[in-house]
Write a protein that holds these residues in place. Sequence first.
Motif, mmCIF file in Angstrom:
data_model
loop_
_atom_site.group_PDB
_atom_site.id
_atom_site.type_symbol
_atom_site.label_atom_id
_atom_site.label_comp_id
_atom_site.label_asym_id
_atom_site.label_seq_id
_atom_site.Cartn_x
_atom_site.Cartn_y
_atom_site.Cartn_z
ATOM 1 N N SER A 202 1.025 -1.142 0.028
ATOM 2 C CA SER A 202 -0.022 0.115 -0.026
ATOM 3 C C SER A 202 0.795 1.354 -0.114
ATOM 4 N N GLU A 203 1.813 1.026 0.961
ATOM 5 C CA GLU A 203 2.637 2.484 0.782
ATOM 6 C C GLU A 203 3.641 2.692 -0.220
ATOM 7 N N LYS A 204 3.804 1.555 -1.067
ATOM 8 C CA LYS A 204 4.664 1.826 -2.271
ATOM 9 C C LYS A 204 3.759 1.952 -3.508
ATOM 10 N N GLY A 205 2.337 1.986 -3.378
ATOM 11 C CA GLY A 205 1.578 2.212 -4.360
ATOM 12 C C GLY A 205 1.199 0.975 -5.263
ATOM 13 N N LEU A 206 1.478 -0.155 -4.771
ATOM 14 C CA LEU A 206 0.967 -1.500 -5.457
ATOM 15 C C LEU A 206 -0.197 -1.581 -5.272
ATOM 16 N N ASP A 207 -1.130 -2.199 -6.101
ATOM 17 C CA ASP A 207 -2.637 -2.681 -6.129
ATOM 18 C C ASP A 207 -2.638 -4.184 -6.172
ATOM 19 N N ASP A 208 -3.735 -4.855 -6.204
ATOM 20 C CA ASP A 208 -4.029 -6.198 -6.027
ATOM 21 C C ASP A 208 -3.508 -6.889 -7.449
ATOM 22 N N SER A 209 -3.353 -6.221 -8.605
ATOM 23 C CA SER A 209 -2.827 -6.885 -9.590
ATOM 24 C C SER A 209 -1.181 -6.916 -9.834
ATOM 25 N N ASP A 210 -0.681 -6.513 -8.755
ATOM 26 C CA ASP A 210 0.987 -6.571 -8.398
ATOM 27 C C ASP A 210 1.494 -7.764 -7.886
ATOM 28 N N TYR A 211 0.588 -8.339 -7.200
ATOM 29 C CA TYR A 211 0.932 -9.348 -6.413
ATOM 30 C C TYR A 211 0.032 -10.623 -6.253
ATOM 31 N N GLN A 212 0.492 -11.752 -6.124
ATOM 32 C CA GLN A 212 -0.436 -12.812 -5.936
ATOM 33 C C GLN A 212 -0.076 -13.400 -4.396
ATOM 34 N N ILE A 213 -1.031 -13.940 -3.798
ATOM 35 C CA ILE A 213 -0.724 -14.552 -2.268
ATOM 36 C C ILE A 213 -1.106 -16.089 -2.551
ATOM 37 N N PHE A 214 -0.285 -16.993 -2.248
ATOM 38 C CA PHE A 214 -0.721 -18.249 -1.905
ATOM 39 C C PHE A 214 -0.660 -18.765 -0.527
ATOM 40 N N TYR A 215 -1.763 -19.472 -0.333
ATOM 41 C CA TYR A 215 -1.803 -19.870 1.360
ATOM 42 C C TYR A 215 -1.496 -21.418 1.455
ATOM 43 N N GLY A 216 -0.419 -21.585 2.225
ATOM 44 C CA GLY A 216 -0.052 -23.076 2.348
ATOM 45 C C GLY A 216 -0.455 -23.375 3.739
ATOM 46 N N ASP A 217 0.294 -24.499 4.217
ATOM 47 C CA ASP A 217 -0.340 -24.924 5.644
ATOM 48 C C ASP A 217 0.814 -25.522 6.514
ATOM 49 N N TYR A 218 1.976 -24.386 6.363
ATOM 50 C CA TYR A 218 3.121 -24.587 7.272
ATOM 51 C C TYR A 218 4.077 -25.714 6.712
ATOM 52 N N SER A 219 3.656 -26.684 5.943
ATOM 53 C CA SER A 219 4.546 -27.680 5.428
ATOM 54 C C SER A 219 5.650 -27.280 4.394
ATOM 55 N N GLN A 220 6.645 -28.090 4.011
ATOM 56 C CA GLN A 220 7.409 -28.141 2.920
ATOM 57 C C GLN A 220 6.594 -28.324 1.818
ATOM 58 N N LYS A 221 5.775 -29.318 1.861
ATOM 59 C CA LYS A 221 5.207 -29.768 0.526
ATOM 60 C C LYS A 221 4.268 -28.666 0.054
ATOM 61 N N SER A 222 3.356 -27.710 0.866
ATOM 62 C CA SER A 222 2.737 -26.853 0.328
ATOM 63 C C SER A 222 3.559 -25.535 -0.023
ATOM 64 N N GLY A 223 5.113 -25.399 0.523
ATOM 65 C CA GLY A 223 5.908 -24.156 0.070
ATOM 66 C C GLY A 223 6.198 -24.609 -1.291
ATOM 67 N N TYR A 224 6.538 -25.835 -1.452
ATOM 68 C CA TYR A 224 6.855 -26.342 -2.776
ATOM 69 C C TYR A 224 5.881 -26.052 -3.913
ATOM 70 N N GLN A 225 4.311 -26.445 -3.625
ATOM 71 C CA GLN A 225 3.532 -26.054 -4.513
ATOM 72 C C GLN A 225 3.101 -24.620 -4.712
ATOM 73 N N GLY A 226 3.410 -23.787 -3.520
ATOM 74 C CA GLY A 226 3.275 -22.552 -3.443
ATOM 75 C C GLY A 226 4.285 -21.561 -4.737
ATOM 76 N N ALA A 227 5.532 -22.285 -4.630
ATOM 77 C CA ALA A 227 6.426 -21.862 -5.673
ATOM 78 C C ALA A 227 6.138 -22.124 -6.898
ATOM 79 N N LYS A 228 5.831 -23.454 -7.231
ATOM 80 C CA LYS A 228 5.259 -23.959 -8.536
ATOM 81 C C LYS A 228 4.137 -22.964 -9.019
ATOM 82 N N THR A 229 3.066 -22.630 -8.292
ATOM 83 C CA THR A 229 2.071 -22.029 -8.685
ATOM 84 C C THR A 229 2.401 -20.659 -9.123
ATOM 85 N N LEU A 230 3.124 -20.012 -8.122
ATOM 86 C CA LEU A 230 3.358 -18.552 -8.596
ATOM 87 C C LEU A 230 4.380 -18.576 -9.737
ATOM 88 N N ILE A 231 5.448 -19.291 -9.889
ATOM 89 C CA ILE A 231 6.472 -19.301 -10.774
ATOM 90 C C ILE A 231 5.692 -19.540 -12.225
#
Length: 330
Positions: A202-231
């Motif tokens: 917000s402070e830097k002027g970015l809006d919703d189109s400038d970032y994506q949020i992936f919600y994992g479940d604390y596990s390494q597996k979800s971090g792996y999936q999160g990176a794959k999804t975002l990349i």
Amino acid sequence: MVTIQEVAKEAQVSVGSVSRYLNGHKLKEQNMQKIKQAIETLDYKENLFAKGLKSNQTLSIGILMNNMQSVFSSTLIAQIEEEMESHNYSILLNSYRNKIDKVAAKIDFLLDRKVDGLIIFEGEPEWPVYERLQTIEIPVISVNTTLDYPHVDSIIVNNRQSAKNMISKIIDSGHDHMGVISVPQKSSVARDRLNGTFDAFSEKGLDDSDYQIFYGDYSQKSGYQGAKTLIDQGLTTIFVTNYNMALGSLQYMFEKGLKLGEDISFACFDYPGVSDIFYPRLTTVRQPVHKMGTVTVNRMFERIKNPTIKNEIIQLENEIHWGNSIKEWK
């Protein structure tokens, strides 16, 4: 087992002199040396439990936490135990493993053991069970969460501000499109870390189109999936708010042959020294785990010695370590 009477006989002093020596009283230097030598010769071990009962103390502190297996938990417990030993205290450890309905019974278990104080990790203030902490007569310290009760101290870190500072610096380095891998927003720590990133956006002027949020479940597996999804969505800058998920994210990047600081920019929350094994050096928000343990124990003994002092919220500072895993745009 060697008795205090045997120590007195070996040192050729009275039992009372040995007792005063063990309780820290100043004696004649000659007698102190004789008692010290007798203790070493006989390998005398003081019965701290019996000593505690006489003073209405058990010389133990109860600790309740969620997960004993995380790097954060094990590191913090080790630091607390080391500090406790310097006070001739021991710890009694219990966990509830995400079973909130078990917390009340776990607290009762520790209180039934007559612990002299209670340390609770990451207990949320909205849990009804914690209202009873207002009536517990022993010192209580909440670690990583603010429990604003009159007789409870809270030891916290500036998660929201440090996340904001990190994201702001990443944006200032030329990264205005970003992926964030976060955890479910069920705890104040999780909310602070994600809200800090939103503050920076917000402070830097970015809006919703400038970032994506992936919600994992604390596990390494979800971090792996999160990176794959975002990349897969074309994002080349990733920030992870949890260390386990950060490991999973890095695993995916390494398997894909992506070079940190070149093909992908990466930052995460970390623990002392863990990120130092990576090359290039990771950009991290590093938590002051060892200091948290020391401050928690020091505050506990302040409360034990003076139960009437006013409760405090003590906030510690995370450190930002800027490595080479963030590409600097010229």
